[in-house]
Design a protein around this motif. Structure first.
Motif, short mmCIF file in Angstrom:
data_model
loop_
_atom_site.label_atom_id
_atom_site.label_comp_id
_atom_site.label_asym_id
_atom_site.label_seq_id
_atom_site.Cartn_x
_atom_site.Cartn_y
_atom_site.Cartn_z
N LYS A 1 73.07 -2.36 69.45
CA LYS A 1 74.51 -2.57 69.36
C LYS A 1 75.09 -1.81 68.17
O LYS A 1 74.68 -2.02 67.03
N GLU A 2 75.99 -0.87 68.48
CA GLU A 2 76.75 -0.14 67.47
C GLU A 2 75.87 0.65 66.49
O GLU A 2 76.18 0.80 65.31
N TRP A 3 74.75 1.16 67.01
CA TRP A 3 73.87 1.97 66.14
C TRP A 3 72.98 2.86 67.00
O TRP A 3 72.41 2.39 68.00
N GLU A 4 72.89 4.14 66.64
CA GLU A 4 72.09 5.08 67.43
C GLU A 4 71.23 6.00 66.57
O GLU A 4 70.70 6.99 67.06
N ASP A 5 71.05 5.69 65.29
CA ASP A 5 70.33 6.58 64.37
C ASP A 5 68.82 6.43 64.45
O ASP A 5 68.13 6.67 63.47
N ILE A 6 68.32 6.03 65.60
CA ILE A 6 66.88 5.81 65.78
C ILE A 6 66.14 7.14 65.84
O ILE A 6 66.70 8.15 66.29
N GLU A 7 64.89 7.18 65.37
CA GLU A 7 64.08 8.40 65.40
C GLU A 7 62.67 8.09 65.87
O GLU A 7 62.19 6.94 65.75
N VAL A 8 61.99 9.13 66.39
CA VAL A 8 60.60 8.97 66.81
C VAL A 8 59.75 8.56 65.61
O VAL A 8 59.89 9.12 64.51
N GLY A 9 58.89 7.56 65.81
CA GLY A 9 58.05 7.07 64.73
C GLY A 9 58.57 5.81 64.06
O GLY A 9 57.84 5.11 63.35
N ASP A 10 59.86 5.50 64.29
CA ASP A 10 60.42 4.27 63.72
C ASP A 10 59.74 3.05 64.33
O ASP A 10 59.27 3.08 65.48
N VAL A 11 59.70 1.97 63.58
CA VAL A 11 59.10 0.72 64.06
C VAL A 11 60.21 -0.31 64.25
O VAL A 11 61.02 -0.54 63.35
N VAL A 12 60.23 -0.91 65.42
CA VAL A 12 61.20 -1.96 65.74
C VAL A 12 60.51 -3.31 65.60
O VAL A 12 59.52 -3.60 66.26
N GLU A 13 61.04 -4.13 64.68
CA GLU A 13 60.50 -5.48 64.49
C GLU A 13 61.43 -6.48 65.16
O GLU A 13 62.66 -6.40 65.00
N CYS A 14 60.84 -7.43 65.91
CA CYS A 14 61.64 -8.41 66.63
C CYS A 14 61.39 -9.81 66.07
O CYS A 14 60.24 -10.21 65.86
N TYR A 15 62.47 -10.53 65.81
CA TYR A 15 62.40 -11.87 65.22
C TYR A 15 63.09 -12.85 66.17
O TYR A 15 64.17 -12.58 66.70
N GLU A 16 62.45 -14.01 66.37
CA GLU A 16 63.01 -15.03 67.25
C GLU A 16 63.17 -16.33 66.50
O GLU A 16 62.24 -16.79 65.81
N GLU A 17 64.37 -16.89 66.60
CA GLU A 17 64.63 -18.15 65.92
C GLU A 17 63.92 -19.29 66.63
O GLU A 17 63.91 -19.37 67.85
N VAL A 18 63.26 -20.13 65.83
CA VAL A 18 62.47 -21.24 66.38
C VAL A 18 63.31 -22.51 66.39
O VAL A 18 63.96 -22.83 65.41
#
Length: 541
Positions: A524-541
């Motif tokens: 959402k509202e961001w496109e500055d991603i590059e190859v090699g970047d790591v996406v971390e996902c967090y879920e509220e418990v």
């Protein structure tokens, strides 16, 4: 067999030489070695300029001393002299200032008459007390409006520097470096203190002394400002200092004029080091003349091996400590997430490298949930080389150059890496530390709400019409959920923290993708991603 018994305490190898005492009958009077200390901008270097009629301060970046200098100043017409050591006024260079006190006989504490006792004034007093050397106070800037020497004396009395006029034993002089007044009074007080100390040394023996500062000069290679404490150093002598050794090719005074020899209390720039910039002597290393090159080489290699073992042990301890902290942080309450900001340091002297390393690694930026610290992964003397750029590239490090440039090969390597590594150049230490601290602030960001449930690595990028930029990712651990809070990392730098816009698996919109599968992500509202970047996902418990 007693001969095979291990020696108790530090060895002569580590200390630099076996301790030997001179016959009292061989001792002759020597000049006092005086270290000038005090708060930044209180006029230490300007005072020394006035004493030796040279303009050093104009050549210092920002008018602030950036390294340690040693100078011999004639006193009157008697042929006597005083050796002065000028140390940096930065709080960052406390270590270099302490080394100055360790080789000195007398400390001249410079305090501005219009400013009084400041933080580095107190630091300097502490250094002198630790070195157990007497202090002569010079109240400088007496020509400035608002000068109040009585207030300065009253403030210093709180630190046990009681003037003779108040029943104490501390010598005071009032001067103005700018107006050139009070200088004779200061030299008289120094001479009086030296007379009380009854300073003597044996000049007729192999030289021994200390390295004050080391740097690399074009056409000369490694040079070191040395202070001879006993004996006489001559051209042709073979010497050893720390893990470095050489054969004296030339001795130069502070103006660059050649000296035939350097006796007790004489500072000299020593040229002729056989070991290169990677083995330059350290400020504070003991300098010792040895019988021959074979002995020097053997001592140098043994000390280098000792230093390497100590460095490796320190690295292992640091790595184990970081791993232990990581384990404690897994699920632990109140434990902050820690990140490291790697830095490569190149400077014009080993003293500057050491002081900058200490200051950088002391930077600690944190908030309620995380902290970021600088970690100097490599430091060296001389211009930035291709190898330095390679180290910075591999480590993902911030490359800083203090009072040095880059050679052609290094600049070519930077261009080849297309901006992945960029050398930053500095002449003032404050600017360097401020820039790195700003970088740490940018890295610092709260961890997204929730628990870390998965990570994905960006493998490809696609520009798809209205969707914009989509990152083709492989889910490495756990799972990625469309409703997750996400954070995008490039090394230790946080690039984005927010929400996913889309999550797809083989062109189909999905709510979740598990480890081992590929997916397409947009944000959402961001496109500055590059190859090699790591996406971390967090879920509220």
């Amino acid at each position: 067999d007693d001969d095979d018994a291990a020696p108790a305490g530090p060895s002569a190898l580590e200390l630099g030489a076996a301790i030997d005492e001179d016959d009292p009958a061989s001792l002759l009077p020597r000049a006092p070695v005086v270290t000038i200390m005090g708060h930044v901008d209180h006029g230490k270097t300007s005072l020394l300029d006035a004493l030796r009629s040279a303009n050093v301060a104009a050549g210092e970046a920002g008018g602030i001393t950036q390294g340690v200098g040693a100078y011999r100043v004639p006193v009157g017409e008697s042929g006597d002299a005083v050796t002065f050591i000028d140390t940096p006024g930065h709080a960052a260079f406390t270590e270099m200032r302490e080394r100055g006190a360790n080789v000195t006989d007398i400390v001249v504490l410079v305090v501005a008459a219009d400013d009084g006792v400041k933080e580095q004034t107190v630091d300097s007093i502490a250094c002198a007390k630790q070195a157990r050397v007497p202090v002569v106070v010079c109240v400088n800037k007496m020509d400035v409006q608002g000068a109040d020497p009585e207030r300065v004396e009253a403030e210093l009395m709180a630190y046990d520097l009681v003037p003779e006029s108040a029943g104490g034993d501390t010598l005071y002089a009032r001067a103005s470096a700018k107006a050139g007044t009070g200088l004779d009074e200061l030299l008289e007080k120094i001479a009086l203190q030296a007379e009380i100390l009854n300073l003597k040394a044996n000049p007729n023996r192999p030289a021994a002394g200390s390295v004050i500062e080391a740097n690399v000069k074009k056409g000369l290679g490694v040079t070191a400002t040395t202070l001879i404490e006993k004996g006489t150093l001559r051209v042709g002598d073979v010497f050893c200092a720390g893990a470095a050794w050489g054969k004296c090719r030339a001795l130069l005074d502070e103006r660059g004029d050649a000296l035939d020899e350097a006796g007790p209390s004489t500072p000299a720039q020593l040229v002729g080091w056989a070991t290169g910039a990677d083995r330059a002597p350290l400020a504070g290393d003991r300098l010792q003349v040895v019988p021959d090159e074979q002995t020097a080489r053997k001592l140098s290699e043994a000390r280098h091996e000792l230093a390497t073992q100590k460095r490796d042990a320190k690295l292992r301890a640091a790595t184990q400590g970081a791993f232990a902290a990581h384990l404690l942080g897994l699920g632990g309450e109140g434990i902050k997430e820690e990140r490291s900001f790697p830095v490569v340091v190149k400077a014009d002297s080993m003293g500057a490298v050491e002081a900058l390393t200490s200051s950088l690694e002391g930077l600690d930026v944190q908030d309620d949930v995380s902290r970021v610290k600088a970690n100097v992964v490599f430091g060296g003397v001389g211009d930035v080389t291709k190898s330095d750029v390679a180290v910075a590239s591999v480590a993902g490090a911030y490359l800083v150059a203090f009072n040095v440039g880059s050679n052609g090969a290094a600049m070519d390597e930077e261009r080849r890496l297309s901006g992945a590594v960029k050398t930053r150049y500095y002449a003032v230490v404050y600017d360097l530390l401020e820039d790195v601290e700003t970088r740490l602030q940018k890295i610092l960001s709260p961890t997204p709400d929730g628990e870390l449930v998965g990570t994905a690595i960006v493998k490809q990028l696609f520009d798809i019409g209205k969707l914009g930029r989509v990152a083709g990712c492989g889910v490495e651990t756990g799972y990625v959920k469309k409703s997750s809070n996400v954070r995008v990392m490039a090394g230790d730098s946080i690039k984005f923290s927010g929400k996913l816009r889309t999550l797809r698996n083989v062109k189909t919109d999905v709510d979740r993708v598990d480890a081992g599968s590929d997916c397409g992500l947009s944000f959402k509202e961001w496109e500055d991603i590059e190859v090699g970047d790591v996406v971390e996902c967090y879920e509220e418990v």
